[in-house]
Design a protein around this motif. Structure first.
Motif, mmCIF file in Angstrom:
data_model
loop_
_atom_site.group_PDB
_atom_site.id
_atom_site.type_symbol
_atom_site.label_atom_id
_atom_site.label_comp_id
_atom_site.label_asym_id
_atom_site.label_seq_id
_atom_site.Cartn_x
_atom_site.Cartn_y
_atom_site.Cartn_z
ATOM 1 N N ASP A 107 0.853 -1.194 0.000
ATOM 2 C CA ASP A 107 0.000 0.000 0.000
ATOM 3 C C ASP A 107 0.886 1.241 0.000
ATOM 4 O O ASP A 107 1.609 1.509 0.956
ATOM 5 N N ARG A 109 -0.248 4.460 -0.486
ATOM 6 C CA ARG A 109 -0.965 5.719 -0.287
ATOM 7 C C ARG A 109 -0.151 6.611 0.658
ATOM 8 O O ARG A 109 0.433 6.121 1.638
ATOM 9 N N ARG A 111 1.068 8.724 3.652
ATOM 10 C CA ARG A 111 0.697 8.632 5.066
ATOM 11 C C ARG A 111 1.847 9.184 5.903
ATOM 12 O O ARG A 111 3.010 9.111 5.499
ATOM 13 N N GLU A 123 -2.945 -3.004 10.026
ATOM 14 C CA GLU A 123 -3.198 -4.153 9.162
ATOM 15 C C GLU A 123 -3.098 -3.689 7.715
ATOM 16 O O GLU A 123 -3.708 -2.690 7.331
ATOM 17 N N LEU A 124 -2.334 -4.400 6.932
ATOM 18 C CA LEU A 124 -2.117 -4.012 5.547
ATOM 19 C C LEU A 124 -3.360 -4.326 4.716
ATOM 20 O O LEU A 124 -3.905 -5.430 4.783
ATOM 21 N N ASP A 125 -3.788 -3.352 3.922
ATOM 22 C CA ASP A 125 -4.971 -3.531 3.079
ATOM 23 C C ASP A 125 -4.613 -4.296 1.806
ATOM 24 O O ASP A 125 -3.557 -4.083 1.210
ATOM 25 N N SER A 126 -5.523 -5.163 1.389
ATOM 26 C CA SER A 126 -5.341 -5.922 0.153
ATOM 27 C C SER A 126 -5.506 -5.012 -1.051
ATOM 28 O O SER A 126 -6.438 -4.202 -1.117
ATOM 29 N N LEU A 127 -4.615 -5.151 -2.014
ATOM 30 C CA LEU A 127 -4.734 -4.407 -3.261
ATOM 31 C C LEU A 127 -5.603 -5.133 -4.277
ATOM 32 O O LEU A 127 -5.810 -4.635 -5.383
ATOM 33 N N ARG A 129 -9.206 -7.123 -5.464
ATOM 34 C CA ARG A 129 -10.655 -7.208 -5.238
ATOM 35 C C ARG A 129 -11.016 -8.551 -4.624
ATOM 36 O O ARG A 129 -10.291 -9.541 -4.773
ATOM 37 N N GLN A 136 -7.740 -3.243 -6.608
ATOM 38 C CA GLN A 136 -8.591 -2.220 -6.012
ATOM 39 C C GLN A 136 -8.189 -0.861 -6.585
ATOM 40 O O GLN A 136 -7.078 -0.392 -6.324
ATOM 41 N N LEU A 139 -6.540 1.710 -4.326
ATOM 42 C CA LEU A 139 -5.228 1.418 -3.756
ATOM 43 C C LEU A 139 -4.131 1.300 -4.810
ATOM 44 O O LEU A 139 -2.946 1.385 -4.488
ATOM 45 N N ALA A 192 -1.521 -8.072 -0.051
ATOM 46 C CA ALA A 192 -1.248 -6.863 0.718
ATOM 47 C C ALA A 192 0.250 -6.600 0.877
ATOM 48 O O ALA A 192 0.640 -5.497 1.235
#
Length: 256
Positions: A107, A109, A111, A123-127, A129, A136, A139, A192
């Motif tokens: 990720d 983005r 920050r 927690e790492l977000d999944s890229l 779908r 995604q 992302l 992720a």
């Protein structure tokens, strides 16, 4: 500074000695630890991750952080490398046993730096779908492509494991020099984070080096196979028990 937690037993003394490989399990003597943070990177999940590796691995991850920072990327979020003496990891990470593998979040983005509390709870977000057939849009960005290109350009990289959908998106977007795509390999999960694997260092005769990735950019039928499996009947899962470390690791792991 935050103290290292999981896998913080003392490393085995002496010169670097790596035994085993990504499929066999193994151990390491002469490991060093990645600092909890540095230019362009932060470690996360210190309560359950381990940040020890071969000196070459640690130096290359620090280089990765500096290069990512120079490219304008947010700090890398680094998870598991190996325990101080290698060997089995909590959660069954077989390939994280010899100090040559590292997980890095995808990720990108923008920050601010994480607080100490956030670094343990993030927690790492999944890229990818939920249907596994595309990334995604919120992302995915050119920054992710830059990140993966930088990772594939590090010295001594053997391969980088990512979700097949992430590999597919790279195949669609990358133009010009595509040679580095050969090192980006599709694998289960890894939606992720990327899994960076470095080659056995020179002189490590007990380190088992995997065969190199096939020639070409990997944007072919071998990639389509992963998506064909999404339509295949679901097969019962078979519990996987990691292999025990090689017998030669007994002395290294005994007091670790």
């Amino acid at each position: 500074m935050i103290s290292l937690m999981a896998g913080a037993a003392a490393p085995a003394p002496g010169p670097l000695h790596i035994i085993g490989g990504p499929k066999t399990g193994g151990c390491i003597a002469g490991a060093v630890s990645l600092p909890p943070d540095g230019p362009g990177f932060e470690t996360i999940h210190l309560d359950r991750s381990a940040f020890w590796g071969a000196p070459q691995t640690i130096a290359r991850l620090q280089l990765f952080g500096r290069e990512a920072q120079a490219a304008g990327l947010p700090p890398l979020l680094i998870e598991d490398i190996s325990r101080a003496r290698g060997g089995p990891m909590p959660g069954g990470h077989v390939s994280h046993q010899i100090g040559l593998d590292a997980d890095v979040g995808l990720d990108m983005r923008p920050r601010p730096p994480l607080t100490e509390a956030q670094r343990n709870t993030v927690e790492l977000d999944s890229l990818v779908r939920a249907d596994g057939r595309g990334v995604q849009p919120a992302l995915w960005s050119p920054r992710v492509v830059t990140l993966l290109h930088l990772a594939a350009s590090l010295p001594g990289v053997d391969r980088i494991l990512v979700n097949p959908t992430i590999k597919q998106q790279l195949c669609r977007e990358v133009t010009g020099d595509r040679a580095w795509l050969r090192l980006i390999r599709p694998w289960y999960g890894h939606a992720a984070h990327m899994h960076i694997r470095f080659r056995c260092p020179a002189g490590q005769v007990d380190c088992v080096q995997a065969a190199p990735p096939p020639q070409g950019d990997g944007c072919d039928a071998t990639l389509q196979w992963w998506f064909d499996q999404l339509d295949a009947p679901v097969r019962p899962s078979v519990p996987h028990r990691p292999p025990p470390p090689p017998a030669a690791c007994k002395a290294i792991l005994a007091s670790g």
